[in-house]
Write a protein that holds these residues in place. Sequence first.
Motif, mmCIF file in Angstrom:
data_model
loop_
_atom_site.group_PDB
_atom_site.id
_atom_site.type_symbol
_atom_site.label_atom_id
_atom_site.label_comp_id
_atom_site.label_asym_id
_atom_site.label_seq_id
_atom_site.Cartn_x
_atom_site.Cartn_y
_atom_site.Cartn_z
ATOM 1 N N GLY A 1 8.215 6.930 -9.469
ATOM 2 C CA GLY A 1 7.740 6.959 -10.850
ATOM 3 C C GLY A 1 7.012 5.692 -11.236
ATOM 4 N N ALA A 2 7.536 4.539 -10.794
ATOM 5 C CA ALA A 2 6.888 3.259 -11.076
ATOM 6 C C ALA A 2 5.520 3.191 -10.400
ATOM 7 C CB ALA A 2 7.774 2.109 -10.608
ATOM 8 N N ALA A 3 5.443 3.711 -9.170
ATOM 9 C CA ALA A 3 4.169 3.718 -8.439
ATOM 10 C C ALA A 3 3.133 4.575 -9.163
ATOM 11 C CB ALA A 3 4.385 4.236 -7.021
ATOM 12 N N GLN A 4 3.562 5.704 -9.675
ATOM 13 C CA GLN A 4 2.641 6.555 -10.425
ATOM 14 C C GLN A 4 2.127 5.838 -11.672
ATOM 15 O OE1 GLN A 4 4.913 10.313 -10.869
ATOM 16 N NE2 GLN A 4 3.316 11.183 -9.585
ATOM 17 N N ALA A 5 3.033 5.149 -12.374
ATOM 18 C CA ALA A 5 2.642 4.456 -13.599
ATOM 19 C C ALA A 5 1.624 3.353 -13.325
ATOM 20 C CB ALA A 5 3.878 3.879 -14.287
ATOM 21 N N ILE B 1 7.794 4.150 1.410
ATOM 22 C CA ILE B 1 7.574 5.594 1.438
ATOM 23 C C ILE B 1 7.332 6.136 0.031
ATOM 24 C CG2 ILE B 1 8.676 7.820 1.909
ATOM 25 C CD1 ILE B 1 10.116 6.390 4.280
ATOM 26 N N LEU B 2 8.179 5.743 -0.906
ATOM 27 C CA LEU B 2 8.060 6.238 -2.284
ATOM 28 C C LEU B 2 6.852 5.637 -2.996
ATOM 29 C CD1 LEU B 2 11.847 6.096 -3.197
ATOM 30 C CD2 LEU B 2 10.466 8.171 -2.911
ATOM 31 N N TRP B 3 6.590 4.340 -2.755
ATOM 32 C CA TRP B 3 5.436 3.661 -3.346
ATOM 33 C C TRP B 3 4.136 4.332 -2.895
ATOM 34 C CZ3 TRP B 3 4.502 0.147 -7.015
ATOM 35 C CH2 TRP B 3 3.334 -0.617 -6.980
ATOM 36 N N ASP B 4 3.996 4.515 -1.604
ATOM 37 C CA ASP B 4 2.774 5.111 -1.061
ATOM 38 C C ASP B 4 2.553 6.517 -1.624
ATOM 39 O OD1 ASP B 4 2.877 2.795 0.419
ATOM 40 O OD2 ASP B 4 2.946 3.772 2.377
ATOM 41 N N GLN B 5 3.614 7.317 -1.638
ATOM 42 C CA GLN B 5 3.447 8.708 -2.070
ATOM 43 C C GLN B 5 3.139 8.805 -3.560
ATOM 44 O OE1 GLN B 5 3.505 11.221 0.339
ATOM 45 N NE2 GLN B 5 2.431 12.226 -1.350
ATOM 46 N N GLY B 6 3.800 7.968 -4.365
ATOM 47 C CA GLY B 6 3.529 7.986 -5.801
ATOM 48 C C GLY B 6 2.082 7.661 -6.106
ATOM 49 N N ILE B 7 1.530 6.673 -5.423
ATOM 50 C CA ILE B 7 0.132 6.276 -5.632
ATOM 51 C C ILE B 7 -0.815 7.364 -5.150
ATOM 52 C CG2 ILE B 7 -1.645 4.636 -4.887
ATOM 53 C CD1 ILE B 7 0.699 2.525 -4.796
ATOM 54 N N LYS B 8 -0.560 7.905 -3.971
ATOM 55 C CA LYS B 8 -1.434 8.943 -3.407
ATOM 56 C C LYS B 8 -1.472 10.181 -4.298
ATOM 57 C CE LYS B 8 -0.897 7.643 1.469
ATOM 58 N NZ LYS B 8 -0.274 8.024 2.762
ATOM 59 N N LEU C 1 -2.772 -2.350 -4.350
ATOM 60 C CA LEU C 1 -1.470 -1.993 -4.902
ATOM 61 C C LEU C 1 -0.415 -2.388 -3.871
ATOM 62 C CD1 LEU C 1 -3.533 0.663 -5.846
ATOM 63 C CD2 LEU C 1 -1.615 0.703 -7.440
ATOM 64 N N VAL C 2 0.305 -3.448 -4.166
ATOM 65 C CA VAL C 2 1.187 -4.106 -3.201
ATOM 66 C C VAL C 2 2.634 -3.774 -3.566
ATOM 67 C CG1 VAL C 2 1.739 -6.308 -2.106
ATOM 68 C CG2 VAL C 2 -0.527 -5.959 -3.114
ATOM 69 N N THR C 3 3.433 -3.413 -2.567
ATOM 70 C CA THR C 3 4.758 -2.855 -2.862
ATOM 71 C C THR C 3 5.654 -3.800 -3.652
ATOM 72 O OG1 THR C 3 4.627 -1.524 -0.857
ATOM 73 C CG2 THR C 3 6.781 -1.723 -1.882
ATOM 74 N N PHE C 4 5.666 -5.096 -3.366
ATOM 75 C CA PHE C 4 6.516 -5.996 -4.142
ATOM 76 C C PHE C 4 5.754 -7.224 -4.611
ATOM 77 C CE2 PHE C 4 10.214 -3.743 -2.170
ATOM 78 C CZ PHE C 4 10.809 -3.359 -3.365
#
Length: 355
Positions: free
Chosen positions: A165-169, A200-207, A248-251
Amino acid sequence: MKLTRKLTAVATAVLLATAGCSVGSSSSGGQAGGGNQAFGANAELLPARQKAHDTMKGKKIAFVPILFKGYQLTENWGSTMKRTFESMGAQFTVYDSNFSSDRMLSTINDLIARKAADVLVLQNQDLGLLDNAIDRAEKAGIYTVVLNMMSTRLGDAFVGVDVYGAAQAIAKRAIADCDARHAAKTLSVIDGPGNDPASILWDQGIKDVAGSLGYQVLVGHSQFQNAQAQATAESVIQQQQGKLCGFLVTFDLNSITVGQTVKAAEGRGQVAPGSIGVYTLDADSNWCGALKQGLVTASAAYDVQGIGAAGAAAAQNLIFSGAKPGSGHDFAYVSSTVVDKTNVDQTTIACYKSQ
Protein backbone atom coordinates in the motif's frame (compact mmCIF):
# COMPACT_ATOMS: atom_id res chain seq x y z
CA MET A 1 0.96 14.32 22.68
CA LYS A 2 -0.31 13.20 19.25
CA LEU A 3 2.44 10.57 19.07
CA THR A 4 1.57 9.28 22.53
CA ARG A 5 -2.06 8.80 21.49
CA LYS A 6 -0.96 7.01 18.31
CA LEU A 7 1.34 4.59 20.16
CA THR A 8 -1.32 3.91 22.77
CA ALA A 9 -3.83 3.12 20.05
CA VAL A 10 -1.42 0.77 18.25
CA ALA A 11 -0.44 -1.01 21.42
CA THR A 12 -4.07 -1.35 22.52
CA ALA A 13 -5.05 -2.85 19.17
CA VAL A 14 -2.36 -5.50 19.46
CA LEU A 15 -3.29 -6.16 23.08
CA LEU A 16 -6.85 -6.96 22.05
CA ALA A 17 -5.90 -8.90 18.93
CA THR A 18 -3.19 -10.98 20.54
CA ALA A 19 -4.41 -11.78 24.00
CA GLY A 20 -8.07 -12.69 23.71
CA CYS A 21 -8.21 -12.28 27.50
CA SER A 22 -9.02 -9.64 30.06
CA VAL A 23 -7.98 -8.65 33.54
CA GLY A 24 -8.32 -10.14 37.00
CA SER A 25 -8.18 -13.95 37.02
CA SER A 26 -7.21 -15.99 40.05
CA SER A 27 -5.46 -18.55 37.82
CA SER A 28 -1.71 -18.48 38.06
CA GLY A 29 0.31 -17.12 35.15
CA GLY A 30 3.94 -17.84 34.52
CA GLN A 31 5.66 -20.03 31.95
CA ALA A 32 5.15 -19.28 28.26
CA GLY A 33 2.49 -21.56 26.83
CA GLY A 34 1.65 -22.93 30.26
CA GLY A 35 -2.08 -22.83 29.55
CA ASN A 36 -2.94 -20.42 32.37
CA GLN A 37 -4.21 -16.96 31.59
CA ALA A 38 -2.78 -14.25 33.80
CA PHE A 39 -6.02 -12.27 33.73
CA GLY A 40 -9.74 -12.89 33.73
CA ALA A 41 -12.84 -10.74 33.28
CA ASN A 42 -12.59 -8.51 36.35
CA ALA A 43 -9.80 -6.44 37.83
CA GLU A 44 -8.70 -4.24 40.69
CA LEU A 45 -6.27 -1.59 39.54
CA LEU A 46 -3.21 -2.14 41.72
CA PRO A 47 -3.54 -5.95 41.96
CA ALA A 48 -3.82 -6.10 38.14
CA ARG A 49 -0.67 -4.03 37.80
CA GLN A 50 1.15 -6.30 40.24
CA LYS A 51 -0.05 -9.39 38.42
CA ALA A 52 1.32 -8.03 35.13
CA HIS A 53 4.71 -7.30 36.67
CA ASP A 54 4.83 -10.65 38.49
CA THR A 55 3.99 -12.52 35.28
CA MET A 56 6.64 -10.71 33.23
CA LYS A 57 9.38 -10.80 35.87
CA GLY A 58 12.29 -12.94 34.74
CA LYS A 59 10.86 -13.59 31.29
CA LYS A 60 13.46 -13.56 28.51
CA ILE A 61 12.80 -11.69 25.27
CA ALA A 62 15.38 -12.03 22.47
CA PHE A 63 15.36 -9.56 19.58
CA VAL A 64 17.10 -10.81 16.42
CA PRO A 65 17.04 -8.07 13.73
CA ILE A 66 18.71 -8.08 10.32
CA LEU A 67 20.96 -5.22 11.48
CA PHE A 68 21.01 -3.29 14.75
CA LYS A 69 24.05 -1.18 15.54
CA GLY A 70 23.96 2.15 13.73
CA TYR A 71 20.57 1.47 12.06
CA GLN A 72 17.96 3.86 13.44
CA LEU A 73 14.98 1.71 12.41
CA THR A 74 15.86 -1.34 14.50
CA GLU A 75 17.54 0.72 17.22
CA ASN A 76 14.24 2.57 17.63
CA TRP A 77 12.33 -0.70 17.95
CA GLY A 78 14.95 -2.02 20.35
CA SER A 79 14.94 1.05 22.60
CA THR A 80 11.13 1.01 22.78
CA MET A 81 11.01 -2.69 23.67
CA LYS A 82 13.93 -2.39 26.12
CA ARG A 83 12.17 0.36 28.07
CA THR A 84 8.96 -1.65 28.16
CA PHE A 85 10.35 -5.03 29.17
CA GLU A 86 12.98 -3.87 31.64
CA SER A 87 10.42 -1.71 33.46
CA MET A 88 8.49 -4.94 34.11
CA GLY A 89 11.45 -6.99 35.30
CA ALA A 90 11.91 -8.96 32.08
CA GLN A 91 15.25 -9.52 30.36
CA PHE A 92 15.61 -8.02 26.90
CA THR A 93 18.62 -8.95 24.74
CA VAL A 94 19.52 -7.87 21.19
CA TYR A 95 21.40 -10.24 18.87
CA ASP A 96 22.72 -8.29 15.87
CA SER A 97 22.77 -10.38 12.67
CA ASN A 98 24.74 -7.66 10.84
CA PHE A 99 23.13 -8.53 7.48
CA SER A 100 24.16 -12.20 7.74
CA SER A 101 21.43 -14.80 7.20
CA ASP A 102 23.76 -17.50 8.51
CA ARG A 103 24.40 -15.57 11.71
CA MET A 104 20.69 -14.91 12.16
CA LEU A 105 19.75 -18.58 11.80
CA SER A 106 22.65 -19.71 14.00
CA THR A 107 21.56 -17.29 16.73
CA ILE A 108 17.91 -18.35 16.56
CA ASN A 109 18.78 -22.06 16.52
CA ASP A 110 21.02 -21.64 19.55
CA LEU A 111 18.34 -19.74 21.49
CA ILE A 112 15.79 -22.45 20.69
CA ALA A 113 18.15 -25.32 21.55
CA ARG A 114 19.01 -23.77 24.91
CA LYS A 115 15.41 -22.61 25.48
CA ALA A 116 17.05 -19.30 26.29
CA ALA A 117 14.03 -17.16 25.37
CA ASP A 118 10.33 -17.06 26.18
CA VAL A 119 9.67 -14.83 23.17
CA LEU A 120 11.70 -14.40 19.97
CA VAL A 121 11.17 -11.03 18.26
CA LEU A 122 12.35 -11.48 14.68
CA GLN A 123 12.89 -9.50 11.49
CA ASN A 124 12.76 -11.59 8.35
CA GLN A 125 15.60 -11.17 5.84
CA ASP A 126 14.32 -13.54 3.16
CA LEU A 127 10.74 -14.58 2.41
CA GLY A 128 11.07 -18.19 3.62
CA LEU A 129 14.20 -17.87 5.77
CA LEU A 130 12.49 -18.10 9.16
CA ASP A 131 9.81 -20.69 8.39
CA ASN A 132 11.64 -23.67 9.90
CA ALA A 133 12.95 -21.61 12.82
CA ILE A 134 9.44 -20.44 13.72
CA ASP A 135 8.22 -24.04 13.56
CA ARG A 136 11.02 -25.22 15.86
CA ALA A 137 10.38 -22.37 18.28
CA GLU A 138 6.71 -23.32 18.54
CA LYS A 139 7.61 -26.96 19.26
CA ALA A 140 10.05 -25.78 21.94
CA GLY A 141 7.34 -23.71 23.63
CA ILE A 142 8.71 -20.33 22.52
CA TYR A 143 6.53 -17.54 21.16
CA THR A 144 7.53 -15.68 17.98
CA VAL A 145 6.73 -12.07 17.05
CA VAL A 146 7.80 -10.94 13.56
CA LEU A 147 8.35 -7.24 12.87
CA ASN A 148 7.83 -5.54 9.50
CA MET A 149 9.37 -8.17 7.18
CA MET A 150 6.70 -10.84 7.03
CA SER A 151 7.57 -14.53 6.79
CA THR A 152 5.52 -17.09 4.88
CA ARG A 153 5.07 -18.70 8.30
CA LEU A 154 3.43 -16.06 10.45
CA GLY A 155 4.44 -17.12 13.94
CA ASP A 156 2.29 -15.99 16.85
CA ALA A 157 2.11 -12.34 15.81
CA PHE A 158 3.14 -10.03 13.00
CA VAL A 159 3.16 -6.24 13.07
CA GLY A 160 4.50 -3.95 10.37
CA VAL A 161 3.75 -1.48 7.62
CA ASP A 162 1.65 -2.32 4.57
CA VAL A 163 4.58 -2.11 2.14
CA TYR A 164 2.43 -2.79 -0.92
CA GLY A 165 0.00 0.00 0.00
CA ALA A 166 2.84 2.40 0.83
CA ALA A 167 4.50 1.59 -2.51
CA GLN A 168 1.29 2.37 -4.37
CA ALA A 169 0.94 5.69 -2.55
CA ILE A 170 4.50 6.85 -3.29
CA ALA A 171 4.28 5.61 -6.90
CA LYS A 172 1.20 7.77 -7.44
CA ARG A 173 3.09 10.74 -6.00
CA ALA A 174 6.12 10.10 -8.24
CA ILE A 175 3.95 9.78 -11.33
CA ALA A 176 2.07 12.98 -10.50
CA ASP A 177 5.43 14.79 -10.30
CA CYS A 178 6.57 13.25 -13.59
CA ASP A 179 3.35 14.20 -15.35
CA ALA A 180 3.60 17.77 -14.04
CA ARG A 181 7.10 18.03 -15.59
CA HIS A 182 5.97 16.32 -18.83
CA ALA A 183 8.86 13.93 -18.22
CA ALA A 184 9.61 10.59 -19.85
CA LYS A 185 7.43 7.78 -18.51
CA THR A 186 10.28 5.72 -17.06
CA LEU A 187 10.82 4.93 -13.38
CA SER A 188 13.66 2.97 -11.80
CA VAL A 189 13.09 0.80 -8.74
CA ILE A 190 16.14 0.04 -6.60
CA ASP A 191 15.13 -2.59 -4.06
CA GLY A 192 17.12 -4.81 -1.66
CA PRO A 193 18.06 -8.38 -2.58
CA GLY A 194 14.82 -8.72 -4.50
CA ASN A 195 13.70 -11.91 -2.74
CA ASP A 196 12.99 -10.31 0.64
CA PRO A 197 9.41 -9.43 1.69
CA ALA A 198 9.92 -5.66 1.48
CA SER A 199 11.39 -5.78 -2.03
CA ILE A 200 8.70 -8.12 -3.34
CA LEU A 201 5.83 -5.99 -2.05
CA TRP A 202 7.53 -2.68 -2.95
CA ASP A 203 8.20 -3.75 -6.53
CA GLN A 204 4.71 -5.12 -7.09
CA GLY A 205 2.93 -2.11 -5.59
CA ILE A 206 4.84 0.26 -7.88
CA LYS A 207 4.38 -1.90 -10.99
CA ASP A 208 0.64 -2.21 -10.42
CA VAL A 209 0.24 1.58 -10.32
CA ALA A 210 2.79 2.53 -12.98
CA GLY A 211 1.82 -0.14 -15.49
CA SER A 212 -1.80 0.96 -15.53
CA LEU A 213 -0.68 4.51 -16.33
CA GLY A 214 1.66 3.60 -19.19
CA TYR A 215 4.93 3.89 -17.29
CA GLN A 216 7.94 1.64 -17.81
CA VAL A 217 9.44 0.30 -14.56
CA LEU A 218 13.10 -0.76 -14.43
CA VAL A 219 14.22 -2.88 -11.47
CA GLY A 220 17.72 -3.06 -9.97
CA HIS A 221 18.99 -4.49 -6.69
CA SER A 222 21.10 -2.95 -3.92
CA GLN A 223 21.24 -5.75 -1.30
CA PHE A 224 20.40 -2.78 0.99
CA GLN A 225 24.03 -1.68 0.62
CA ASN A 226 24.78 1.98 -0.16
CA ALA A 227 27.70 1.21 -2.49
CA GLN A 228 25.54 -1.07 -4.60
CA ALA A 229 22.63 1.40 -4.59
CA GLN A 230 25.02 4.05 -5.90
CA ALA A 231 26.41 1.76 -8.60
CA THR A 232 22.90 0.78 -9.72
CA ALA A 233 21.75 4.42 -9.86
CA GLU A 234 24.83 5.48 -11.84
CA SER A 235 24.27 2.66 -14.35
CA VAL A 236 20.60 3.55 -14.85
CA ILE A 237 21.36 7.27 -15.31
CA GLN A 238 24.01 6.43 -17.90
CA GLN A 239 21.78 3.99 -19.79
CA GLN A 240 18.68 6.19 -19.84
CA GLN A 241 20.49 9.34 -21.06
CA GLY A 242 18.02 11.88 -19.73
CA LYS A 243 14.91 9.72 -20.21
CA LEU A 244 14.45 8.80 -16.55
CA CYS A 245 11.84 10.52 -14.38
CA GLY A 246 12.50 9.08 -10.92
CA PHE A 247 14.05 6.50 -8.61
CA LEU A 248 11.89 4.58 -6.15
CA VAL A 249 14.21 3.11 -3.53
CA THR A 250 12.95 0.51 -1.06
CA PHE A 251 14.33 2.13 2.12
CA ASP A 252 15.30 5.63 3.16
CA LEU A 253 19.02 5.22 3.88
CA ASN A 254 19.73 3.84 0.41
CA SER A 255 17.62 6.63 -1.08
CA ILE A 256 19.97 9.24 0.41
CA THR A 257 22.87 7.64 -1.47
CA VAL A 258 20.80 7.57 -4.66
CA GLY A 259 19.92 11.24 -4.13
CA GLN A 260 23.60 12.08 -3.80
CA THR A 261 24.26 10.16 -7.01
CA VAL A 262 21.59 12.13 -8.87
CA LYS A 263 22.98 15.41 -7.51
CA ALA A 264 26.47 14.43 -8.72
CA ALA A 265 25.07 13.66 -12.20
CA GLU A 266 23.44 17.09 -12.23
CA GLY A 267 26.76 18.67 -11.31
CA ARG A 268 28.46 16.93 -14.27
CA GLY A 269 25.74 18.12 -16.63
CA GLN A 270 24.70 14.51 -17.22
CA VAL A 271 21.06 15.24 -16.32
CA ALA A 272 19.13 18.48 -15.96
CA PRO A 273 18.69 19.81 -12.39
CA GLY A 274 15.39 18.65 -10.88
CA SER A 275 14.67 16.22 -13.71
CA ILE A 276 14.93 13.04 -11.59
CA GLY A 277 12.95 12.63 -8.36
CA VAL A 278 14.05 10.32 -5.54
CA TYR A 279 11.28 8.55 -3.60
CA THR A 280 11.38 5.94 -0.87
CA LEU A 281 9.82 4.10 2.08
CA ASP A 282 10.45 5.24 5.68
CA ALA A 283 11.70 8.60 6.96
CA ASP A 284 14.20 8.64 9.80
CA SER A 285 16.03 11.79 10.95
CA ASN A 286 18.84 11.22 8.44
CA TRP A 287 16.37 11.13 5.56
CA CYS A 288 14.68 14.28 6.84
CA GLY A 289 18.07 16.01 6.80
CA ALA A 290 18.57 14.91 3.19
CA LEU A 291 15.10 16.20 2.32
CA LYS A 292 16.00 19.66 3.61
CA GLN A 293 19.21 19.53 1.56
CA GLY A 294 17.23 18.79 -1.60
CA LEU A 295 18.72 15.32 -2.10
CA VAL A 296 15.42 13.40 -1.91
CA THR A 297 11.86 14.24 -2.93
CA ALA A 298 9.26 12.36 -0.88
CA SER A 299 8.74 9.21 1.18
CA ALA A 300 6.00 6.93 2.43
CA ALA A 301 6.80 7.44 6.11
CA TYR A 302 5.40 4.89 8.54
CA ASP A 303 4.95 4.48 12.29
CA VAL A 304 8.29 2.91 13.20
CA GLN A 305 8.00 3.57 16.93
CA GLY A 306 4.48 2.16 16.81
CA ILE A 307 5.91 -1.13 15.54
CA GLY A 308 8.25 -1.34 18.53
CA ALA A 309 5.41 -0.54 20.93
CA ALA A 310 3.05 -3.01 19.29
CA GLY A 311 5.75 -5.70 19.28
CA ALA A 312 6.26 -5.20 23.01
CA ALA A 313 2.50 -5.35 23.59
CA ALA A 314 2.17 -8.51 21.51
CA ALA A 315 4.96 -10.25 23.44
CA GLN A 316 3.42 -9.34 26.81
CA ASN A 317 -0.02 -10.55 25.83
CA LEU A 318 1.23 -13.83 24.44
CA ILE A 319 2.80 -14.43 27.83
CA PHE A 320 -0.32 -13.22 29.68
CA SER A 321 -2.56 -15.44 27.54
CA GLY A 322 -0.86 -18.70 28.50
CA ALA A 323 -1.77 -19.99 25.04
CA LYS A 324 0.34 -22.67 23.40
CA PRO A 325 2.89 -21.17 20.98
CA GLY A 326 1.64 -21.54 17.42
CA SER A 327 -2.01 -21.83 18.46
CA GLY A 328 -2.83 -18.35 17.16
CA HIS A 329 -1.52 -16.14 14.38
CA ASP A 330 -2.27 -12.44 14.78
CA PHE A 331 -1.59 -9.76 12.20
CA ALA A 332 -1.57 -5.96 12.41
CA TYR A 333 -0.49 -2.99 10.27
CA VAL A 334 0.63 0.45 11.43
CA SER A 335 -0.06 3.69 9.56
CA SER A 336 1.89 5.28 6.72
CA THR A 337 1.61 8.57 4.84
CA VAL A 338 3.48 10.40 2.08
CA VAL A 339 5.73 13.20 3.36
CA ASP A 340 7.76 15.89 1.62
CA LYS A 341 9.04 19.38 2.43
CA THR A 342 5.52 20.75 2.76
CA ASN A 343 4.35 18.49 5.59
CA VAL A 344 7.28 16.59 7.10
CA ASP A 345 7.63 18.90 10.12
CA GLN A 346 3.96 18.38 11.00
CA THR A 347 4.00 14.58 10.63
CA THR A 348 4.58 12.77 13.93
CA ILE A 349 5.77 9.50 12.37
CA ALA A 350 8.53 11.15 10.31
CA CYS A 351 12.10 12.06 11.33
CA TYR A 352 12.37 9.55 14.19
CA LYS A 353 15.65 8.79 15.97
CA SER A 354 17.27 5.71 17.49
CA GLN A 355 16.19 6.45 21.03
